[in-house]
Write an enzyme that holds these catalytic residues in place. Structure first.
Site, mmCIF file in Angstrom:
data_model
loop_
_atom_site.group_PDB
_atom_site.id
_atom_site.type_symbol
_atom_site.label_atom_id
_atom_site.label_comp_id
_atom_site.label_asym_id
_atom_site.label_seq_id
_atom_site.Cartn_x
_atom_site.Cartn_y
_atom_site.Cartn_z
ATOM 1 N N SER A 111 -13.587 22.000 18.673
ATOM 2 C CA SER A 111 -14.120 22.437 19.862
ATOM 3 C C SER A 111 -13.783 21.880 21.021
ATOM 4 O O SER A 111 -12.518 21.820 21.232
ATOM 5 C CB SER A 111 -15.906 22.420 19.569
ATOM 6 O OG SER A 111 -16.157 23.444 20.512
ATOM 7 N N ASP A 255 -15.335 28.750 16.454
ATOM 8 C CA ASP A 255 -15.650 27.444 16.423
ATOM 9 C C ASP A 255 -15.634 26.582 15.304
ATOM 10 O O ASP A 255 -16.354 26.747 14.343
ATOM 11 C CB ASP A 255 -17.011 27.204 17.104
ATOM 12 C CG ASP A 255 -17.210 25.828 17.884
ATOM 13 O OD1 ASP A 255 -16.842 24.910 17.367
ATOM 14 O OD2 ASP A 255 -18.094 26.005 18.979
#
Length: 413
Positions: A111, A255
């Protein structure tokens, strides 16, 4: 991962609740045919060309990740955390200023950590670029909210075109050439995403991807970074064309922090453990983890309604997941005979953050300054994970008369 803070803001609670509901709805048992397909060996495919196999993208064996890797002496894991990535950028900058920051043999990121990882991998000369990235952007540079009436029919609350353009401006051909050059020397850069179909983490060997011909390699490199930072419910997943048993289909990746807030491939620890160290001045290899944010969520009242309760619960889960991964990497590093180092934003830091997806320049500059101070202070490492600290924040209750827990102190090395 763009980790949401659930202590304030109805929009934040709503977004957090979407994640919680997605988990509840999405955890369905796949049909037998789907399970069989999930086990199939996968390779990436270009739109108009034959299938390609970027090493580390989708693996038949985790051992493939360390093929050609030099013996790791210094490895770094960068965590998820949204705008708190400014703290990690500050730590790296401060560490550089001490004159003790080493060249990392392996860097991993997920991320927001994935966005910092290429700069950390290439070294201190890219600190200024990372700092500018985290102190010079605003929310409109990351995403655009969709019209609320259209959201029930979309795959996310916002569009990620601004973030895509930002990544394209940072990941230049010259930068990719540098990463490819270091990859050929045996250094490794890894980024994690989450495959939404298999609900599993995928580790991408970014150096191997950078070695691929352009523009294919550059496009894939940038798409992986975008996918790793695309929080489900807030930003749409990124599609990847793949080939399974000779048939093309599309995988959707999101993510990386959903499945791994931070990570280090087990093969790296194994390679560090095997054989003697090549540097006579170093008797043990070093593992470093930089957490983008605090180790525990901020406390606050929760209204007894479904959305606030789901939001607070999801926030607690995300923080606990990060602490569990810190403990996991600690034990792996110990088995490999490595020194463990971990740093995170102090729990008592007085910085007001509404959500980790509200990219306020003033707040990010404050976070960067906190990281810079912590980095210049040694850095101020912890040498065991929070789960093993005497004051780790998990309350043990034997009655109803309770005491306030003392603040957690970094143990001596």
């Amino acid at each position: 991962m763009v980790t949401l803070r659930y202590c304030a803001g109805s929009r934040t609670v709503f977004a957090g609740s979407l994640i919680a509901l997605a988990v509840l709805v999405g955890c369905q048992t796949p049909r037998p045919a789907e399970r069989a397909r999930a086990k199939a060996h996968r390779v990436l495919a270009s739109e108009d060309g034959p299938p390609i196999v970027p090493p580390g993208a989708v693996l038949a064996s985790p051992a493939d990740l360390i093929v050609g890797m030099r013996k790791p002496q210094h490895v770094l894991a960068l965590s998820s955390g949204g705008l708190y990535g400014a703290y990690s950028a500050g730590v790296l900058d401060g560490w550089t200023r001490t004159g003790t920051r080493p060249e990392f043999d392996v860097v991993t990121g997920t991320s927001t950590g994935a966005l910092i990882a290429p700069f950390a991998f290439l070294g201190s000369e890219y600190d200024a670029q990372a700092v500018k990235l985290y102190t010079g952007v605003r929310t409109s540079d990351i995403f655009h909210m969709r019209a609320w009436v259209t959201i029930p029919f979309r795959d996310a609350l916002a569009t990620s075109e601004p973030l895509q353009r930002l990544i394209e401006s940072q990941i230049t051909p010259a930068l990719l050439d540098r990463i490819a050059e270091e990859h050929r020397k045996g250094r490794r850069l890894y980024v994690g995403t989450t495959d939404l179909r298999t609900r599993r983490a995928v580790i991408w060997d970014m150096g191997a991807i950078a070695c691929r011909p352009r523009p294919e390699g550059g496009t894939l490199f940038r798409d992986v970074l975008l996918a790793s930072a695309s929080i489900p419910g807030v930003l749409p997943p990124v599609p990847f064309r793949i080939a399974v048993d000779g048939q093309r289909e599309t995988e959707y990746h999101a993510d990386g922090g959903v499945t791994a807030p931070l990570f280090m491939p087990p093969g790296v620890f194994e390679l560090a453990r095997l054989g003697p160290n090549t540097d006579p001045m170093q008797t043990r290899a070093n593992f470093y983890a930089i957490v983008s944010g605090r180790l525990y969520p901020e406390e606050g009242p929760v209204r007894r309604r479904i959305l606030p309760v789901l939001g607070a619960s999801t926030g607690a889960m995300l923080f606990a997941h990060c602490r569990a991964e810190l403990a996991n990497t600690y034990w792996q590093s110990q088995l490999a005979g490595m020194r463990y180092h971990m740093i995170a934003l102090r729990q008592d830091t007085e910085i007001q953050v509404d959500t980790a997806v509200s990219f306020d320049r003033k707040v990010m500059t404050q976070l960067y300054q906190e990281g810079l101070n912590d980095g210049q202070s040694g850095p101020s490492w912890m040498y065991i994970p929070p789960a093993l600290s005497p004051c780790d924040g998990n309350y043990a209750r034997g009655g109803l008369r309770l005491r306030t827990m003392p603040p957690m102190q970094p143990p001596a090395p």
